[in-house]
Motif scaffolding. Sequence first.
Motif, short mmCIF file in Angstrom:
data_model
loop_
_atom_site.label_atom_id
_atom_site.label_comp_id
_atom_site.label_asym_id
_atom_site.label_seq_id
_atom_site.Cartn_x
_atom_site.Cartn_y
_atom_site.Cartn_z
N TYR A 135 35.85 51.30 35.81
CA TYR A 135 36.92 49.96 36.53
C TYR A 135 36.16 48.99 37.10
O TYR A 135 35.00 48.80 37.02
N LEU A 136 37.04 48.03 37.07
CA LEU A 136 35.88 46.44 38.05
C LEU A 136 36.66 46.73 39.47
O LEU A 136 37.53 47.08 39.92
N CYS A 137 35.37 46.47 39.85
CA CYS A 137 35.44 45.67 41.51
C CYS A 137 35.38 44.47 42.13
O CYS A 137 34.10 44.09 41.78
N LEU A 138 35.92 44.22 42.43
CA LEU A 138 35.83 42.54 43.48
C LEU A 138 35.41 42.91 44.69
O LEU A 138 36.32 43.35 45.65
N LEU A 139 34.26 42.69 44.96
CA LEU A 139 33.31 42.90 46.19
C LEU A 139 33.04 41.61 47.50
O LEU A 139 33.07 40.85 46.55
N VAL A 140 34.09 41.66 48.14
CA VAL A 140 34.34 40.82 48.57
C VAL A 140 34.11 40.70 50.37
O VAL A 140 34.02 41.60 50.89
N SER A 141 32.81 40.02 50.75
CA SER A 141 33.04 40.37 52.06
C SER A 141 32.13 39.21 53.05
O SER A 141 31.72 38.32 51.95
N GLY A 142 31.41 39.20 54.06
CA GLY A 142 31.02 38.48 54.86
C GLY A 142 29.70 37.76 54.24
O GLY A 142 29.01 36.96 54.73
N GLY A 143 29.27 39.14 53.49
CA GLY A 143 27.66 37.74 53.33
C GLY A 143 27.44 38.43 52.15
O GLY A 143 26.21 38.63 50.70
N ASN A 144 28.37 38.30 50.77
CA ASN A 144 28.60 39.67 49.40
C ASN A 144 29.45 38.82 48.99
O ASN A 144 30.50 39.16 49.57
N SER A 145 29.31 38.55 47.60
CA SER A 145 31.12 38.56 46.69
C SER A 145 30.42 38.91 45.20
O SER A 145 29.17 37.73 44.85
N GLN A 146 30.94 39.64 45.30
CA GLN A 146 30.71 40.26 43.00
C GLN A 146 31.74 40.96 42.46
O GLN A 146 32.37 41.02 43.07
N ALA A 263 38.54 41.14 33.11
CA ALA A 263 39.30 41.79 32.99
C ALA A 263 39.46 41.94 31.73
O ALA A 263 39.88 42.58 30.67
N SER A 264 39.78 40.56 30.84
CA SER A 264 39.41 40.14 29.71
C SER A 264 38.40 39.85 28.96
O SER A 264 38.91 40.69 27.29
N GLN A 265 37.32 40.30 28.95
CA GLN A 265 36.06 40.34 28.97
C GLN A 265 35.85 41.72 28.35
O GLN A 265 35.47 42.25 26.91
N THR A 266 35.78 42.39 29.19
CA THR A 266 35.69 43.91 29.12
C THR A 266 37.04 44.85 28.34
O THR A 266 36.82 45.43 28.07
N GLY A 267 38.09 43.93 29.03
CA GLY A 267 39.07 45.24 28.60
C GLY A 267 39.57 46.25 29.49
O GLY A 267 40.61 46.96 29.16
N ILE A 268 39.28 46.20 30.36
CA ILE A 268 39.07 47.26 31.78
C ILE A 268 40.89 46.50 32.54
O ILE A 268 40.66 45.61 32.98
N THR A 269 41.58 47.67 32.60
CA THR A 269 42.57 47.27 33.04
C THR A 269 42.80 48.47 34.83
O THR A 269 43.71 47.76 35.12
N GLU A 270 41.62 49.20 34.87
CA GLU A 270 40.99 49.38 36.21
C GLU A 270 40.55 48.39 36.99
O GLU A 270 39.57 48.30 37.09
N VAL A 271 41.47 47.41 38.22
CA VAL A 271 41.07 47.46 39.20
C VAL A 271 41.25 46.86 40.40
O VAL A 271 42.01 47.83 40.79
N ALA A 272 40.08 47.40 41.39
CA ALA A 272 40.15 47.28 42.12
C ALA A 272 39.28 46.47 43.19
O ALA A 272 38.68 45.55 42.65
N VAL A 273 39.54 46.59 44.74
CA VAL A 273 38.98 45.55 45.15
C VAL A 273 38.18 46.18 46.82
O VAL A 273 38.91 46.92 47.10
N GLY A 274 37.33 45.75 47.04
CA GLY A 274 36.67 46.13 48.48
C GLY A 274 35.46 45.04 49.93
O GLY A 274 35.44 43.80 48.82
#
Length: 338
Positions: A135-146, A263-274
């Motif tokens: 799955y893909l995880c959008l990791l967003v915080s005060g020190g990191n964005s990945q 998501a388009s490039q990987t074809g992954i449709t499982e998507v999370a955020v943290g």
Amino acid sequence: MSDIILGIESSCDDTSAAVLRDRVLLSNVTASQQVHKDYGGVVPELASRAHELNIVPVISSALEKAGVRASDVSAIAFTRGPGLLGSLLVGTSFAKSLSIALDCPLVEVNHLQGHVLAGFVRQEGVPVREPSFPYLCLLVSGGNSQIVKVNSPLDFEILGQTIDDAVGEAFDKCSKMMGLGYPGGPVIDRLAKLGNPERFKFAKPRVPGLDYSFSGIKTSLLYFVRDEMSSDPDFMEKNKEDICASFQKSLIDILMEKLVKAASQTGITEVAVGGGVSANSGLRDRMLSEGKKRGWNVYLPEFKFTTDNAAMIAVAGYFHYLAGERCPLDAAPYSRLG
């Protein structure tokens, strides 16, 4: 036989301890530090001193609330980094000492991995809903964005990351510049709900691939407010809701553009955020709307698991523990990756 994991988190200004039985949360206790609001940001020296005062009562409270004796603990999971070095030293030193006293295995956890895996903490009476791998995880915080491709609990692949500031830092610095206080994310989110997100436009970066940049949009906001206030000193006060709404929308647009591309490039449709910014209501709404439009299965963390907490460290430590990984007593904390 069940495994009982004690998690310890001290990477920034929150002292937190949690107890898990396997992956089921028994307790999660956090002591936050209010003193930093007076300075508009976390003061490292003050943070480490507060950790020294908080860590014993926080861990004691977590064990008591879980109904677990220290001697019952199967492993101690702690945040080794990244974070503020002084804060990390307090948690690391205490974890090592407790490991020796209890003759208990020690497991190190990367703080960012904890955020990514926070959704795997299970709770009594709460339906289980976890993303499937990969799955893909959008990791967003005060020190990191990945943007992280998660192949398994212990196999992460960073597809894109910020080349300068993190999105949480953009929220905080612009809130401070506008005199709205610290931490900036919740303040801007609250005011944005009252404003028009389409009223103002801010410059967006052109960064190739899946990487992010947030330094330019901060400068764009700074110059915009400065120029408008030169002709109307009350401009910001009269328009702060619209400014916050427009600024927040711009940040979310930047985040989502790259996530959609990944998501388009990987074809992954499982998507999370943290991460801490995953508590932002605008981002959460946008994740759900994009998911519905694009056929994603979207996973949003509970609000109590968005900020720094030991439950996420404990569940990440649980996976490391099952894999047979152990941390040596001479391991030093690290403030940065790489």
